[in-house]
Write an enzyme that holds these catalytic residues in place. Structure first.
Site, PDB file in Angstrom:
ATOM      1  N   SER A 253      -9.109   3.707   8.504  1.00  0.00           N
ATOM      2  CA  SER A 253      -9.638   3.838   7.147  1.00  0.00           C
ATOM      3  C   SER A 253      -8.795   3.036   6.156  1.00  0.00           C
ATOM      4  O   SER A 253      -9.310   2.231   5.371  1.00  0.00           O
ATOM      5  CB  SER A 253      -9.647   5.329   6.774  1.00  0.00           C
ATOM      6  OG  SER A 253      -9.883   5.501   5.413  1.00  0.00           O
TER       7      SER A 253
ATOM      8  N   HIS B 137       0.857  -1.193   0.000  1.00  0.00           N
ATOM      9  CA  HIS B 137       0.000   0.000   0.000  1.00  0.00           C
ATOM     10  C   HIS B 137       0.890   1.240   0.000  1.00  0.00           C
ATOM     11  O   HIS B 137       1.845   1.320   0.761  1.00  0.00           O
ATOM     12  CB  HIS B 137      -0.872   0.018   1.262  1.00  0.00           C
ATOM     13  CG  HIS B 137      -1.728   1.231   1.360  1.00  0.00           C
ATOM     14  ND1 HIS B 137      -2.942   1.335   0.706  1.00  0.00           N
ATOM     15  CD2 HIS B 137      -1.554   2.409   2.001  1.00  0.00           C
ATOM     16  CE1 HIS B 137      -3.474   2.519   0.949  1.00  0.00           C
ATOM     17  NE2 HIS B 137      -2.646   3.196   1.737  1.00  0.00           N
TER      18      HIS B 137
ATOM     19  N   ARG C 240     -15.522  12.596   7.233  1.00  0.00           N
ATOM     20  CA  ARG C 240     -14.257  13.211   7.677  1.00  0.00           C
ATOM     21  C   ARG C 240     -13.907  14.381   6.766  1.00  0.00           C
ATOM     22  O   ARG C 240     -13.406  15.413   7.218  1.00  0.00           O
ATOM     23  CB  ARG C 240     -13.120  12.174   7.654  1.00  0.00           C
ATOM     24  CG  ARG C 240     -13.153  11.260   8.862  1.00  0.00           C
ATOM     25  CD  ARG C 240     -12.274  10.062   8.643  1.00  0.00           C
ATOM     26  NE  ARG C 240     -10.892  10.427   8.418  1.00  0.00           N
ATOM     27  CZ  ARG C 240     -10.033   9.709   7.684  1.00  0.00           C
ATOM     28  NH1 ARG C 240     -10.425   8.587   7.098  1.00  0.00           N
ATOM     29  NH2 ARG C 240      -8.798  10.113   7.532  1.00  0.00           N
TER      30      ARG C 240
HETATM   31  N1  URA Z   1      -6.356   6.870   2.411  1.00  0.00           N
HETATM   32  C1  URA Z   1      -7.450   6.271   2.956  1.00  0.00           C
HETATM   33  O1  URA Z   1      -7.963   5.305   2.443  1.00  0.00           O
HETATM   34  N2  URA Z   1      -7.939   6.775   4.091  1.00  0.00           N
HETATM   35  C2  URA Z   1      -7.416   7.835   4.704  1.00  0.00           C
HETATM   36  O2  URA Z   1      -7.915   8.225   5.721  1.00  0.00           O
HETATM   37  C3  URA Z   1      -6.282   8.442   4.132  1.00  0.00           C
HETATM   38  C4  URA Z   1      -5.761   7.931   2.976  1.00  0.00           C
END
Ligand code: URA
Length: 439
Positions: free
Chosen positions: A188, A87, A173
């Site tokens: 998240s 990621h 958010r």
């Molecule tokens: N990427 C996400 O998927 N969530 C976040 O809060 C920040 C970056």
């Protein structure tokens, strides 16, 4: 006998007072987000209280797990034990996944990735992959397993079935000023990333102007939380800090980045992108306990084996084989060199601003559903610290139509100074825990 489920009012009052919430309470929040049982104002209040009061490690883990369990879980490692994932926290010109996935696959590390769309100033791997004619990214668990068995890799895009609680919380958010709360970011990211059920995940955490969180200290803290929470949830994880104080490699723009990725897979391409890819590949192999030397990886690139792997894998996902043999990736026709205004050294690149300008030029979406122009691109000729003569080309822009104001704004992102400057290190520290931590 467990008592009645706590009400949103009680949960919010406790978090507002700075108390740590328990498992049942955290689960009530995630369930309320996924089912619609909690209103936007109640969820907004939770997010604000969590952002101000913080969430401890146990709360972060519970929120991650509850959000993860709000949607599909593929548990791929149950069928393919060594499956890995990577990621990136996102950047400009970051095409590493396109090179890393086939590179790992040819070295015997199966990899499944649910890629993302461009977000804010950052590009998205899914948008880059969609320049491949015929390619289908709509994977489900069975299709992913089939691809892993057939070609050793699977590239998809996250759908609404993955972590629906995050979909709602993320949107809230965005409008409640709580995007940059570290525990909320971690929950998240991980609620989506861990949904495929990889055995090991490496996080590429960017630092510098083009990073989601530019400061090194914040990036370190984010890395520790991502790694610690993943390990707590039974997934081997490590993070690597990499530089995003300037775009990565030679190109930004969807078609151009795919072309750069193909070049890297044939042993060519810019040294910076190659280096970040190699470092992350070695980190993943180390985490997965697979013996791979740097020279093995270099050979896989230089021999063209990784290039063949990508073509085979994309063809298995519907990509046109004739195109994959000779990719056509045309650039937009209006070429504009961006020239150094005076002699000096390239001292700063406003990378975040460049990313936003690329979106404005059509390389990304201003609103969801916008079409993307794959040919819009920016080619970087100078790197931070390079000496420049007056009028020397710093970068070259490829636009669909002339736009003098946009061109001026692109040029203003490159800062030339009289004094030499040192570029930050491309690759920073690795962050890992030797054993899963317990809270
Ligand atoms: N990427 C996400 O998927 N969530 C976040 O809060 C920040 C970056």
């Amino acid at each position: 006998m467990p008592g009645p489920a706590p009400s949103p009012y009680e949960i919010l009052s406790r978090k507002r007072a700075g108390e740590a919430l328990g498992r049942t309470e955290i689960r009530a929040v995630a369930a309320g987000a996924a089912s619609g049982g909690w209103s936007d104002s109640q969820l907004g209040a939770f997010l604000m209280a969590a952002a101000i009061r913080g969430l401890d490690a146990a709360e972060t883990r519970e929120l991650t797990l509850a959000m993860l369990e709000s949607g599909e879980r593929w548990e791929l490692a149950r069928e393919i034990p060594g499956v890995v994932d990577k990621h990136s926290t996102g950047g400009v010109g970051d095409k590493v996944s396109l090179v890393l996935a086939p590179l790992l696959a040819v070295c015997g590390l199966p990899i499944a990735m649910l890629t993302g769309r461009g977000l804010g100033h950052t590009g998205g791997t899914a948008d880059k992959l969609e320049t491949v004619p015929g390619l289908r990214l709509d994977l489900d668990r069975n299709r992913a397993l089939g691809l892993l068995r057939e070609v050793g890799m699977a590239l998809g895009v996250a759908t609404g079935e993955i972590a629906p609680a995050d979909r709602r919380l993320y949107a809230l958010r965005d409008v409640t000023g709580t995007v940059d709360s570290l525990p909320l970011i971690v929950a998240s990211i991980l609620s989506k990333k861990l949904a495929t059920g990889a055995a090991a995940v490496v996080f590429d955490v960017k630092t510098g102007d083009g990073a989601f969180l530019p400061g090194v200290e914040q990036a370190r803290e984010l890395s520790r939380l991502l790694v610690g929470t993943s390990e707590e949830l039974g997934v081997r994880a490590s993070a690597r800090l990499t530089d995003m104080s300037q775009p990565l490699g030679d190109w930004s723009g969807n078609a151009a980045e795919v072309a750069e990725a193909f070049a890297l897979l044939e042993g060519a391409g810019p040294a910076e992108t190659r280096e970040v890819t190699l470092v992350l590949a070695l980190d993943i192999a180390r985490l997965a306990g697979v013996e791979v030397e740097r020279t093995d990886l270099e050979r896989a690139l230089d021999s063209g084996r990784a290039r063949e792997q990508l073509a085979r894998a994309l063809a298995a996902q519907g990509g046109e084989t004739a195109w994959l043999a000779r990719p056509e990736l045309p650039l937009a026709p209006v070429e504009r060199p961006l020239l150094a205004p005076r002699a000096g050294f390239l001292a700063a690149v406003r990378t975040r601003a460049l990313g936003l300008l690329l979106v404005a030029a059509g390389a990304g979406r201003r609103v969801p559903g916008d079409p993307i122009d794959p040919g819009v691109a920016l080619r970087y000729r100078a790197r931070l610290g390079d000496r420049l003569e007056p009028g020397e080309e710093m970068a070259r822009l490829y636009l669909r139509r002339p736009d003098p104001e946009l061109e001026r704004r692109f040029a203003a992102c490159f800062e030339v100074a009289e004094e030499p400057v040192a570029a930050p290190p491309l690759v920073g520290e690795r962050i890992a825990v030797s054993a899963p931590v317990s809270v």
